[in-house]
Motif scaffolding. Structure first.
Motif, PDB file in Angstrom:
ATOM      1  N   UNK A 131       0.805   2.795  22.752  1.00  0.00           N
ATOM      2  CA  UNK A 131       0.989   3.742  21.645  1.00  0.00           C
ATOM      3  C   UNK A 131       0.162   3.348  20.424  1.00  0.00           C
ATOM      4  N   UNK A 132       0.098   2.034  20.157  1.00  0.00           N
ATOM      5  CA  UNK A 132      -0.695   1.569  19.019  1.00  0.00           C
ATOM      6  C   UNK A 132      -2.160   1.938  19.203  1.00  0.00           C
ATOM      7  N   UNK A 133      -2.671   1.827  20.434  1.00  0.00           N
ATOM      8  CA  UNK A 133      -4.062   2.175  20.714  1.00  0.00           C
ATOM      9  C   UNK A 133      -4.324   3.657  20.475  1.00  0.00           C
ATOM     10  N   UNK A 134      -3.326   4.488  20.758  1.00  0.00           N
ATOM     11  CA  UNK A 134      -3.504   5.935  20.626  1.00  0.00           C
ATOM     12  C   UNK A 134      -3.145   6.452  19.237  1.00  0.00           C
ATOM     13  N   UNK A 135      -2.050   5.911  18.644  1.00  0.00           N
ATOM     14  CA  UNK A 135      -1.522   6.471  17.401  1.00  0.00           C
ATOM     15  C   UNK A 135      -1.821   5.619  16.168  1.00  0.00           C
ATOM     16  N   UNK A 136      -2.158   4.352  16.385  1.00  0.00           N
ATOM     17  CA  UNK A 136      -2.351   3.442  15.260  1.00  0.00           C
ATOM     18  C   UNK A 136      -1.085   2.645  14.991  1.00  0.00           C
ATOM     19  N   UNK A 137      -1.254   1.427  14.488  1.00  0.00           N
ATOM     20  CA  UNK A 137      -0.111   0.532  14.315  1.00  0.00           C
ATOM     21  C   UNK A 137       0.886   1.060  13.284  1.00  0.00           C
ATOM     22  N   UNK A 138       0.395   1.576  12.160  1.00  0.00           N
ATOM     23  CA  UNK A 138       1.298   2.028  11.097  1.00  0.00           C
ATOM     24  C   UNK A 138       2.230   3.135  11.598  1.00  0.00           C
ATOM     25  N   UNK A 139       1.689   4.074  12.342  1.00  0.00           N
ATOM     26  CA  UNK A 139       2.506   5.188  12.837  1.00  0.00           C
ATOM     27  C   UNK A 139       3.573   4.695  13.807  1.00  0.00           C
ATOM     28  N   UNK A 140       3.201   3.769  14.671  1.00  0.00           N
ATOM     29  CA  UNK A 140       4.158   3.256  15.660  1.00  0.00           C
ATOM     30  C   UNK A 140       5.259   2.456  14.980  1.00  0.00           C
ATOM     31  N   UNK A 141       4.891   1.599  14.032  1.00  0.00           N
ATOM     32  CA  UNK A 141       5.883   0.748  13.370  1.00  0.00           C
ATOM     33  C   UNK A 141       6.798   1.533  12.446  1.00  0.00           C
ATOM     34  N   UNK A 142       6.403   2.735  12.095  1.00  0.00           N
ATOM     35  CA  UNK A 142       7.259   3.580  11.256  1.00  0.00           C
ATOM     36  C   UNK A 142       8.358   4.268  12.064  1.00  0.00           C
ATOM     37  N   UNK A 143       8.235   4.246  13.372  1.00  0.00           N
ATOM     38  CA  UNK A 143       9.220   4.866  14.257  1.00  0.00           C
ATOM     39  C   UNK A 143      10.549   4.106  14.155  1.00  0.00           C
ATOM     40  N   UNK A 144      11.642   4.831  13.901  1.00  0.00           N
ATOM     41  CA  UNK A 144      12.949   4.195  13.718  1.00  0.00           C
ATOM     42  C   UNK A 144      13.396   3.429  14.962  1.00  0.00           C
ATOM     43  N   UNK A 145      13.107   3.971  16.143  1.00  0.00           N
ATOM     44  CA  UNK A 145      13.492   3.282  17.378  1.00  0.00           C
ATOM     45  C   UNK A 145      12.706   1.987  17.549  1.00  0.00           C
ATOM     46  N   UNK A 146      11.442   2.004  17.151  1.00  0.00           N
ATOM     47  CA  UNK A 146      10.618   0.798  17.235  1.00  0.00           C
ATOM     48  C   UNK A 146      11.133  -0.254  16.254  1.00  0.00           C
ATOM     49  N   UNK A 204      14.140  -0.616  15.272  1.00  0.00           N
ATOM     50  CA  UNK A 204      15.382  -1.137  15.848  1.00  0.00           C
ATOM     51  C   UNK A 204      15.079  -2.181  16.906  1.00  0.00           C
ATOM     52  N   UNK A 205      14.062  -1.925  17.726  1.00  0.00           N
ATOM     53  CA  UNK A 205      13.683  -2.862  18.784  1.00  0.00           C
ATOM     54  C   UNK A 205      13.134  -4.161  18.186  1.00  0.00           C
ATOM     55  N   UNK A 206      12.313  -4.036  17.153  1.00  0.00           N
ATOM     56  CA  UNK A 206      11.768  -5.222  16.485  1.00  0.00           C
ATOM     57  C   UNK A 206      12.903  -6.049  15.886  1.00  0.00           C
ATOM     58  N   UNK A 207      13.872  -5.381  15.286  1.00  0.00           N
ATOM     59  CA  UNK A 207      15.029  -6.071  14.713  1.00  0.00           C
ATOM     60  C   UNK A 207      15.775  -6.850  15.795  1.00  0.00           C
ATOM     61  N   UNK A 208      15.890  -6.266  16.973  1.00  0.00           N
ATOM     62  CA  UNK A 208      16.573  -6.939  18.085  1.00  0.00           C
ATOM     63  C   UNK A 208      15.820  -8.206  18.494  1.00  0.00           C
ATOM     64  N   UNK A 209      14.488  -8.144  18.461  1.00  0.00           N
ATOM     65  CA  UNK A 209      13.692  -9.330  18.809  1.00  0.00           C
ATOM     66  C   UNK A 209      13.808 -10.401  17.731  1.00  0.00           C
ATOM     67  N   UNK A 210      13.885  -9.982  16.466  1.00  0.00           N
ATOM     68  CA  UNK A 210      14.080 -10.941  15.376  1.00  0.00           C
ATOM     69  C   UNK A 210      15.406 -11.680  15.548  1.00  0.00           C
ATOM     70  N   UNK A 211      16.445 -10.919  15.882  1.00  0.00           N
ATOM     71  CA  UNK A 211      17.762 -11.523  16.064  1.00  0.00           C
ATOM     72  C   UNK A 211      17.766 -12.468  17.259  1.00  0.00           C
ATOM     73  N   UNK A 212      17.051 -12.080  18.321  1.00  0.00           N
ATOM     74  CA  UNK A 212      16.957 -12.937  19.508  1.00  0.00           C
ATOM     75  C   UNK A 212      16.256 -14.245  19.155  1.00  0.00           C
TER      76      UNK A 212
END
Length: 229
Positions: free
Chosen positions: A176-191, A193-201
């Motif tokens: 998705x980052x290759x197609x949409x760009x990093x900023x657009x992907x990281x702005x996704x609420x579901x993404x 949430x997933x990043x937060x889960x990895x931080x907690x892990x």
């Protein structure tokens, strides 16, 4: 088996006569007092190779790869901060000529396009080595090694890769980052949430160093600070 505080004698009192009872490996028994002594002086038990005890540390890492340390021994070493090899380190430290011979022998026997299991019972080191190769990729191994591997038609992507939920999500987001760009992907609420889960892990100690580096590649070197409120 839980290791009690009695098992962990103070560094200055640990000798060959009062080792923790969970130790069964002769190598670990021989080097354990040295590990604690080194840690008391330098803050970690990772003795350099050319120092007394360093070669035994290297042997311990090999025994770990070969599944020849018990869970209790691994826990004991983890508790004092002993550094086991990453899968990438297995590639860097192994004898490439010897390993590629074993890889070719494996392919001759199984004919499955080098789909060596990560935990190969008959040769755990080969399984770890191949997994490390794939994680590094052809651009990160030595050029002459990549050339030899390509020469035997080594498959750099494992057909087993879809088994990990983390890696499935990571590859999806990378595409998705290759197609949409990093900023657009990281702005996704579901993404987020997933990043937060990895931080907690990571904070719980359940996210491996390898996955930590994957997250750095995806989000940035400050990814542990990103998305935090």
């Amino acid at each position: 088996m839980k290791i009690t505080s009695r098992e962990r004698a103070p560094t200055c009192f640990v000798t060959q006569d009062n080792l923790p009872s969970v130790i069964s490996s002769p190598v670990l028994a021989a080097v354990y007092p040295k590990l604690l002594e080194w840690k008391s002086i330098y803050g970690n038990p990772n003795i350099p190779l050319k120092t007394s005890g360093g070669r035994q540390c290297k042997t311990l890492r090999r025994l770990h790869i070969e599944n020849k340390l018990t869970d209790e021994e691994i826990s004991l070493l983890n508790d004092i901060g002993f550094q086991f090899n990453s899968l990438e380190d297995v590639y860097r430290e192994a004898d490439f000529t010897e390993m590629i011979k074993r890889l070719i022998a494996y392919e001759k026997e199984y004919s499955n396009r080098y789909q060596v299991p990560k935990k190969l019972p008959s040769d755990p080191e080969l399984g770890a080595w191949v997994t490390g190769l794939r994680r590094l990729g052809p651009d990160e191994v030595l050029p002459e090694h990549a050339q030899q591997l390509n020469g035997i038609q080594f498959t750099w992507v494992s057909s087993r890769q879809c088994g990990s939920k983390f890696m499935t999500k990571y590859r999806e987001l990378t595409e998705r980052v290759e197609k949409e760009g990093q900023d657009a992907v990281l702005a996704d609420a579901d993404v987020q949430k997933w990043i937060k889960a990895q931080q907690m892990a990571r904070e719980r100690g359940t996210l491996s160093d390898t996955r930590f580096h994957y997250m750095e590649n995806l989000v940035g070197h400050d990814w542990m600070e990103e998305q935090k409120e």
